[in-house]
Scaffold this active site. Sequence first.
Site, mmCIF file in Angstrom:
data_model
loop_
_atom_site.group_PDB
_atom_site.id
_atom_site.type_symbol
_atom_site.label_atom_id
_atom_site.label_comp_id
_atom_site.label_asym_id
_atom_site.label_seq_id
_atom_site.Cartn_x
_atom_site.Cartn_y
_atom_site.Cartn_z
ATOM 1 C CD GLU A 191 -3.309 -0.428 0.552
ATOM 2 O OE1 GLU A 191 -3.259 0.695 -0.027
ATOM 3 O OE2 GLU A 191 -4.338 -1.142 0.594
ATOM 4 C CG ASP A 237 -6.420 0.405 -5.016
ATOM 5 O OD1 ASP A 237 -7.413 -0.293 -5.329
ATOM 6 O OD2 ASP A 237 -5.495 -0.031 -4.305
HETATM 7 ZN ZN ZN Z 1 -6.215 -1.809 -3.250
#
Ligand code: ZN
Length: 248
Positions: A191, A237
């Site tokens: 992330e 994302d």
């Molecule tokens: Zn994600």
Amino acid sequence: MGKVKLFLVLAIFAAVVGVFLFIFPFGSKTIKIVNLNTVLEPAADEVENSSDNTAEISQEVQTPDLKKDFTEINNTEENKKEKINTTDKQENNDKLKITGKYVFWGYEKAEGRSIDTIIIHSSYNALGGDAYDVDKLVKEYKDYGVAPHYLIDRKGNIYKLVDEKNIAYHAGESQTPDGRSNVNNFSIGIELMNTKEDKFTDAQYNSLNKLLKDLKDKYEIKYVLGHNQIAPGRKDDPWNFNPLQITN
Ligand SMILES: [Zn+2]
């Protein structure tokens, strides 16, 4: 008679001096001029014999560096050494640094799983306050019962939340281009803190590249993919991610 004798002696002396001056009037000056010329273009034996000339010449040997182009200057042995030292320092500063920030949720323990995929995500603290507050973002993961293996904050700090050997819940329902589902089982999730409006920072790309290199050295990596590529339509994302910035 004595006066005549003296006169004769003086006259002969004057004549000899006069003849001498006539023959060598500027003789010494002429030699000096020749010497000046040889200083500009000295013969080898003259250079060896004159310490002044040697000093001038050794100075000339040192100054031509200024006339060389930068490539030549960069390639001198001395500068090469300096370059190597600088590179060493940069490599030391560029070493992968990971801070442990282990969580007790969002993963399941596993032994000997094979890893060949890396998934890049982005997320931010949506609980209120600073969007880039690391602790609040981790709290948000907890609320959802999810976790990545790694989290990279805006400054490029890398946090490890889950051991690589364990299966972290970061991908959800997903499929790789070769048709394998349950991507969590064989992947590592990274992330990077980012909102849908912001771009990733250079520090984040730098850290990501270092981390990717480390992982690729450890595992036979087949895919480095965005979350949106394994869960299209469901996930979008990493937002504003520039794949060209991945160098490793
Ligand atoms: Zn994600």
